[in-house]
Enzyme design. Structure first.
Site, PDB file in Angstrom:
ATOM      1  N   HIS A 334     -39.196  -9.143 -23.153  1.00 10.72           N
ATOM      2  CA  HIS A 334     -39.156 -10.409 -23.891  1.00 10.72           C
ATOM      3  C   HIS A 334     -39.300 -10.206 -25.396  1.00 10.72           C
ATOM      4  CE1 HIS A 334     -43.494 -10.374 -24.692  1.00 10.72           C
ATOM      5  NE2 HIS A 334     -43.691 -10.056 -23.416  1.00 10.72           N
ATOM      6  N   CYS A 352     -45.962  -5.858 -20.551  1.00 10.96           N
ATOM      7  CA  CYS A 352     -44.545  -6.197 -20.703  1.00 10.96           C
ATOM      8  C   CYS A 352     -43.868  -5.244 -21.681  1.00 10.96           C
ATOM      9  CB  CYS A 352     -44.397  -7.631 -21.198  1.00 10.96           C
ATOM     10  SG  CYS A 352     -44.836  -8.886 -19.976  1.00 10.96           S
TER      11      CYS A 352
END
Length: 425
Positions: A334, A352
């Protein structure tokens, strides 16, 4: 067909009714089919109608018990059965086994209930003359009360080359022999063709994948031939909607956590390299192959959902853009504009893969569900095979095949499913 007279007389070799617990089609020894040149092998097959009889489980009108095997017997030792095919109205072939001496054939897979079968029997007498009989029979309605429904996934559409097929059962099947009945009836076809197999994730779920990734631009269809088939006590196959999916380009992405770089390939060629940051110590990104689950343009990520106490030095609560999900527990690739200074040089995330907004938007628009995302050189554990997304590719082919009920191996232990939780940044 024409009937060739037997040299032993019209009454010779007639079959007798077999009184057994099975459905028996009993064949006479056959007759010598000599032609004008005396060669029995050149004769047309004789019509064996009057040399066929039913016994045991066959009732008046040719109705057979679907819970008992189908059996074909050559009554006279001088004759033998050479081939038997049994096909139902849906085109499903009944598997069977022929004795080496041709004396007997029996079905090795369960008959479907409430179904019409066409049975073709070929015979040969001691002189080599061929005989043939084609007949039909109908199996009775099942006495069982439960029908096993199967639901295939993912939904019809176009996916990446890493997308497994899934089959969800509405009742558990634990016994290996019963699993084999189910698995044998779940038919997968791919164009181009591939080598693949089902793997039992648990008693109610199967995944199917090839030995290697699917080919690009493939068409993959799955259907069930289980309807009416006996699986176990009081359980028969039910209906299932067939499914067809397709694959797009072969898109694979590799995140090297040590080099802080994401490399994206399309059809074997590198199309982009992106500086990234991955999980810091204590929050390391999982190694291994993952499959894109979904793309979410905006996701609210909160530290409390991954066990970080509110108000601690590690807590966060923020909106994240261009998020590509690869685990149900909240691992994404992301946009992370707050860590641009570390991207390409250090790992500072909570698990992440973060990149700048421009690159995240490009990646978001390039990949689709089913595309492959691999992480290497992280200090984290390897992505679990099941329960937290599609980690199927983290089992090698030998381990994968061991999860099939149609192989001789022992099913690999899928382990405990990961606890589902929202995202970590």
């Amino acid at each position: 067909m024409r009937h060739t007279e037997s040299p032993r007389g019209a009454g010779a070799g007639r079959s007798r009714v077999v009184g057994c617990a099975l459905l028996a089609i009993t064949l006479g020894a056959g007759v010598t089919g000599c032609t004008s040149d005396g060669d029995p092998l050149s004769a047309e097959p004789y019509d064996a109608t009057d040399r066929i009889s039913f016994g045991g489980s066959v009732e008046a009108g040719g109705t057979a018990d679907p819970d008992k095997p189908l059996e074909v017997v050559a009554e006279d030792p001088a004759g033998r059965v050479t081939d038997v095919t049994a096909v139902d109205a849906s085109g499903r072939h009944l598997a069977g086994e022929l004795a080496a001496d041709g004396s007997r054939w029996h079905s090795t897979s369960p008959l479907a209930a409430d179904t019409r079968y066409t049975v073709r029997v070929s015979t040969e007498d001691e002189d080599g003359a061929p005989g043939r009989r084609v007949l039909t029979l109908t199996t009775g309605k099942p006495t069982t009360s439960k029908r096993l429904a199967v639901t295939f996934g993912p939904p019809a559409g176009t996916y990446g080359v890493g997308q497994p097929l899934t089959a969800e059962l509405d009742a558990p099947v634990a016994d290996r022999a019963r699993r084999a009945v189910v698995e044998r009836a779940l038919k997968v076809e791919s164009t181009p063709a591939v080598t693949g197999t089902w793997h039992w994730v648990d008693d109610k779920k199967l995944h199917y994948r090839p030995k290697d990734y699917w080919p690009a631009h493939a068409t993959i269809s799955v259907r069930s031939a289980l309807e009416g088939v006996a699986i176990g006590d009081r359980l028969r196959g039910g209906t299932a909607e067939p499914l067809t999916i397709r694959t797009g380009d072969r898109v694979t992405a590799v995140t090297d956590a040590a080099a802080h770089r994401l490399t994206v390939h399309r059809n074997g060629e590198v199309i982009k390299e992106i500086p990234v940051t991955t999980g810091k110590p204590g929050f390391e990104t999982r190694n291994g192959v993952k499959v894109v689950l979904a793309r979410e343009r905006l996701v609210r990520m909160r530290s409390t959902t991954v066990g970080i106490a509110e108000g601690s030095a590690e807590s966060y609560d923020m909106d994240v853009h261009f998020a590509t999900r690869v685990t149900w527990s909240g691992e994404y690739l992301h946009a992370a504009p707050w860590s641009v200074g570390s991207q390409g040089s250090a790992n500072v995330s909570h698990g992440c893969v973060g990149m700048n907004t421009t690159n995240a938007e490009w990646f978001f628009g390039t990949v689709r569900a089913g595309d492959v995302v691999e992480v290497v050189n992280s200090a984290g554990d390897t992505m679990e095979p099941f329960g937290n997304g599609y980690g199927d590719w983290n089992l090698d082919w030998t381990e994968w095949r061991a999860g099939s009920a149609l192989t001789s191996g022992t099913a690999a232990d899928p382990g405990e499913s990961a606890r589902l939780r929202p995202a970590a940044v």
